[in-house]
Design an enzyme around this catalytic site. Structure first.
Site, PDB file in Angstrom:
ATOM      1  N   GLY A  16     -81.168  86.182  16.941  1.00  0.00           N
ATOM      2  CA  GLY A  16     -80.210  87.154  16.388  1.00  0.00           C
ATOM      3  C   GLY A  16     -80.228  87.095  14.872  1.00  0.00           C
ATOM      4  N   THR A  17     -79.658  88.104  14.294  1.00  0.00           N
ATOM      5  CA  THR A  17     -79.733  88.217  12.841  1.00  0.00           C
ATOM      6  C   THR A  17     -78.929  87.125  12.125  1.00  0.00           C
ATOM      7  OG1 THR A  17     -79.726  89.841  11.053  1.00  0.00           O
ATOM      8  CG2 THR A  17     -77.803  89.850  12.523  1.00  0.00           C
ATOM      9  N   ASP A  87     -82.401  76.990  17.966  1.00  0.00           N
ATOM     10  CA  ASP A  87     -81.772  77.932  17.038  1.00  0.00           C
ATOM     11  C   ASP A  87     -82.861  78.800  16.395  1.00  0.00           C
ATOM     12  OD1 ASP A  87     -80.429  79.129  14.920  1.00  0.00           O
ATOM     13  OD2 ASP A  87     -79.581  77.276  14.154  1.00  0.00           O
ATOM     14  N   ASP A  93     -89.528  85.248  13.045  1.00  0.00           N
ATOM     15  CA  ASP A  93     -90.161  85.077  11.726  1.00  0.00           C
ATOM     16  C   ASP A  93     -91.250  86.120  11.523  1.00  0.00           C
ATOM     17  OD1 ASP A  93     -88.761  82.729  10.968  1.00  0.00           O
ATOM     18  OD2 ASP A  93     -90.058  81.553  12.281  1.00  0.00           O
ATOM     19  N   ARG A 151     -69.049  82.315   5.725  1.00  0.00           N
ATOM     20  CA  ARG A 151     -69.816  81.063   5.682  1.00  0.00           C
ATOM     21  C   ARG A 151     -70.125  80.666   4.245  1.00  0.00           C
ATOM     22  NH1 ARG A 151     -75.241  81.029   9.028  1.00  0.00           N
ATOM     23  NH2 ARG A 151     -75.769  82.602   7.505  1.00  0.00           N
ATOM     24  N   GLU A 156     -76.982  83.962   0.036  1.00  0.00           N
ATOM     25  CA  GLU A 156     -76.793  85.068   0.983  1.00  0.00           C
ATOM     26  C   GLU A 156     -75.653  85.984   0.523  1.00  0.00           C
ATOM     27  OE1 GLU A 156     -78.285  82.522   4.910  1.00  0.00           O
ATOM     28  OE2 GLU A 156     -76.197  83.147   4.811  1.00  0.00           O
TER      29      GLU A 156
HETATM   30  N1  LIG Z   1     -68.065  82.935  18.180  1.00  0.00           N
HETATM   31  C1  LIG Z   1     -67.682  82.892  16.888  1.00  0.00           C
HETATM   32  N2  LIG Z   1     -66.469  83.316  16.537  1.00  0.00           N
HETATM   33  C2  LIG Z   1     -66.080  83.295  15.253  1.00  0.00           C
HETATM   34  N3  LIG Z   1     -66.840  82.846  14.239  1.00  0.00           N
HETATM   35  C3  LIG Z   1     -68.065  82.412  14.527  1.00  0.00           C
HETATM   36  C4  LIG Z   1     -68.564  82.410  15.862  1.00  0.00           C
HETATM   37  N4  LIG Z   1     -69.833  81.942  15.846  1.00  0.00           N
HETATM   38  C5  LIG Z   1     -70.115  81.664  14.555  1.00  0.00           C
HETATM   39  N5  LIG Z   1     -69.045  81.923  13.770  1.00  0.00           N
HETATM   40  C6  LIG Z   1     -68.976  81.728  12.315  1.00  0.00           C
HETATM   41  O1  LIG Z   1     -69.864  82.669  11.705  1.00  0.00           O
HETATM   42  C7  LIG Z   1     -70.621  82.060  10.663  1.00  0.00           C
HETATM   43  C8  LIG Z   1     -72.105  82.155  10.988  1.00  0.00           C
HETATM   44  O2  LIG Z   1     -72.368  81.384  12.164  1.00  0.00           O
HETATM   45  P1  LIG Z   1     -73.739  80.605  12.361  1.00  0.00           P
HETATM   46  O3  LIG Z   1     -73.652  79.958  13.704  1.00  0.00           O
HETATM   47  O4  LIG Z   1     -74.024  79.718  11.195  1.00  0.00           O
HETATM   48  O5  LIG Z   1     -74.742  81.850  12.375  1.00  0.00           O
HETATM   49  P2  LIG Z   1     -76.336  81.901  12.325  1.00  0.00           P
HETATM   50  O6  LIG Z   1     -76.864  80.563  12.727  1.00  0.00           O
HETATM   51  O7  LIG Z   1     -76.689  82.987  13.286  1.00  0.00           O
HETATM   52  O8  LIG Z   1     -76.679  82.280  10.918  1.00  0.00           O
HETATM   53  C9  LIG Z   1     -70.134  80.614  10.546  1.00  0.00           C
HETATM   54  O9  LIG Z   1     -69.172  80.549   9.523  1.00  0.00           O
HETATM   55  C10 LIG Z   1     -69.516  80.340  11.915  1.00  0.00           C
HETATM   56  O10 LIG Z   1     -68.477  79.390  11.847  1.00  0.00           O
HETATM   57  N1  LIG Z   2     -88.737  83.873   8.544  1.00  0.00           N
HETATM   58  C1  LIG Z   2     -87.763  84.046   7.625  1.00  0.00           C
HETATM   59  N2  LIG Z   2     -87.984  84.802   6.529  1.00  0.00           N
HETATM   60  C2  LIG Z   2     -87.036  84.969   5.600  1.00  0.00           C
HETATM   61  N3  LIG Z   2     -85.834  84.397   5.662  1.00  0.00           N
HETATM   62  C3  LIG Z   2     -85.577  83.637   6.746  1.00  0.00           C
HETATM   63  C4  LIG Z   2     -86.518  83.436   7.778  1.00  0.00           C
HETATM   64  N4  LIG Z   2     -85.953  82.635   8.716  1.00  0.00           N
HETATM   65  C5  LIG Z   2     -84.728  82.353   8.281  1.00  0.00           C
HETATM   66  N5  LIG Z   2     -84.510  82.949   7.093  1.00  0.00           N
HETATM   67  C6  LIG Z   2     -83.331  82.803   6.247  1.00  0.00           C
HETATM   68  C7  LIG Z   2     -82.174  83.653   6.622  1.00  0.00           C
HETATM   69  C8  LIG Z   2     -81.001  82.799   6.234  1.00  0.00           C
HETATM   70  O1  LIG Z   2     -80.715  82.960   4.854  1.00  0.00           O
HETATM   71  C9  LIG Z   2     -81.494  81.371   6.447  1.00  0.00           C
HETATM   72  C10 LIG Z   2     -81.083  80.756   7.750  1.00  0.00           C
HETATM   73  O2  LIG Z   2     -81.010  81.732   8.782  1.00  0.00           O
HETATM   74  P1  LIG Z   2     -79.836  81.747   9.876  1.00  0.00           P
HETATM   75  O3  LIG Z   2     -80.026  83.049  10.590  1.00  0.00           O
HETATM   76  O4  LIG Z   2     -78.524  81.634   9.168  1.00  0.00           O
HETATM   77  O5  LIG Z   2     -80.110  80.557  10.734  1.00  0.00           O
HETATM   78  O6  LIG Z   2     -82.897  81.442   6.381  1.00  0.00           O
END
Ligand SMILES: Nc1ncnc2c1ncn2[C@@H]1O[C@H](COP(=O)(O)OP(=O)(O)O)[C@@H](O)[C@H]1O
Ligand SMILES: Nc1ncnc2c1ncn2[C@H]1C[C@H](O)[C@@H](COP(=O)(O)O)O1
Length: 216
Positions: A16-17, A87, A93, A151, A156
Site C-alpha cells: 500500500g502507499t 512490510d 519498488d 507521523r 515526507e
Molecule cells: N489503523 C490505523 N488507525 C489509525 N492510525 C493508523 C492506523 N494505522 C497506522 N496509523 C498511523 O498512520 C501513520 C502511518 O502508519 P504506518 O504504519 O507507519 O504506515 P506505512 O508503513 O504504510 O507508511 C502512523 O502515524 C500510524 O500510527
Molecule cells: N522504492 C522506493 N522508491 C522511492 N521511495 C520509496 C521506495 N520504497 C519506499 N520509499 C519511501 C517512501 C517513504 O518515504 C519511505 C518508507 O515508506 P513507507 O511506505 O512509509 O514504509 O520510503
C-alpha cells in the site's frame, strides 16, 4: 496463542502507499499470528533525505539501495524460515516507484533499464518465492495525507501533496492488474487495530484468502 487455519510457514506481504498503515498492520498481524515480521528500515536509509530534496539526482541510488535491502531481507526470510509478515513487497519498488520516476523524467532511461535488469535477475533467484497472500491496504487519499502529516517524517511532510496523489493513483492501477498471488484488500476506514474484534475479523479474511499448500 490461538491457532489459526494459516499454514505456519506462510509469507504474507502488506502492500500500500506511503502512510496507509503497512508497518502498523505488519506488527499487529505478526504478533497475533505468532509470525516474524520484516520491516523496511527508514531511519537508517542514507539516501532518503537526499532523494526527497532532489529526485533527479538520487532516484537511481535510492532504488538500488532499496533493492539491496530487500534482497538481504528476502535471503534472511528464506534462511530463517517459518511464517513472516513483510512490510511492503519488492513489486511495489519496481512497478510503482521506479517506473513513476522513470516516466516522470526523474530517472534516466539507462538507469531505469539497469535497475529493471537487476530487479529481474533478483526475483528469479530462489530467495523470492511469491508471497502466499498480499494484503493491500487502501483508503481515501485525505486519510492517507493526514497520516503522513501526523507521523511527521520531515522529508515526507515537506513533499508536495501531488507526489502522494500520483502515488495513490498508481497504486490503484497497479493492484487492479496484480496477479502474482492472492490479494486481500482492506479499506483503512473499515478496521481499527486497537479493537480485538476488528483484528480477528481481518484474520478470518486472511484465513479464507491465503494460498494453502494443496492449492495450485
Ligand atoms: N489503523 C490505523 N488507525 C489509525 N492510525 C493508523 C492506523 N494505522 C497506522 N496509523 C498511523 O498512520 C501513520 C502511518 O502508519 P504506518 O504504519 O507507519 O504506515 P506505512 O508503513 O504504510 O507508511 C502512523 O502515524 C500510524 O500510527
Ligand atoms: N522504492 C522506493 N522508491 C522511492 N521511495 C520509496 C521506495 N520504497 C519506499 N520509499 C519511501 C517512501 C517513504 O518515504 C519511505 C518508507 O515508506 P513507507 O511506505 O512509509 O514504509 O520510503
Amino acid at each position: 496463542m490461538r491457532q489459526y487455519n494459516i499454514p505456519e510457514n506462510s509469507i504474507i506481504t502488506v502492500a500500500g502507499t506511503v502512510g496507509v498503515g503497512k508497518t502498523t498492520m505488519t506488527k499487529r498481524l505478526a504478533d497475533a499470528l505468532g509470525f516474524q515480521a520484516s520491516f523496511e528500515q527508514v531511519d537508517v536509509n542514507p539516501y532518503l533525505d537526499l532523494f526527497y530534496d532532489d529526485f533527479k539526482s538520487w532516484s537511481f541510488h535510492l532504488q538500488i539501495y532499496f533493492l539491496a535491502e530487500r534482497f538481504k531481507e528476502q535471503k534472511r526470510i528464506f534462511n530463517v524460515g517459518g511464517g513472516f509478515v513483510q512490510d511492503r513487497s519488492i513489486y511495489e519498488d519496481a512497478d510503482i516507484f521506479a517506473r513513476m520516476h522513470y516516466e516522470n523524467g526523474t530517472m534516466t532511461e539507462v538507469d531505469y533499464k539497469t535497475y529493471v535488469n537487476l530487479f529481474e535477475a533478483m526475483v528469479l533467484t530462489p530467495y523470492f518465492p511469491q508471497p502466499d497472500l498480499l494484503i493491500y491496504l487502501d483508503g481515501p487519499l485525505e486519510y492517507i495525507l493526514e497520516r503522513i502529516h501526523q507521523r511527521g517524517r520531515p522529508m515526507e511532510v515537506k513533499t508536495a501533496d501531488e507526489y502522494w496523489v500520483e502515488l495513490h493513483s498508481r497504486y490503484e492501477n497497479w493492484i487492479r492488474n496484480f496477479d502474482l498471488c492472492p490479494v486481500l484488500t482492506l479499506n483503512i476506514k473499515d478496521y481499527d487495530l486497537n479493537n480485538q474484534h476488528s483484528l480477528e475479523s481481518i484474520i478470518k479474511r486472511v484465513e479464507k484468502s491465503i494460498k494453502k499448500p494443496d492449492a495450485n
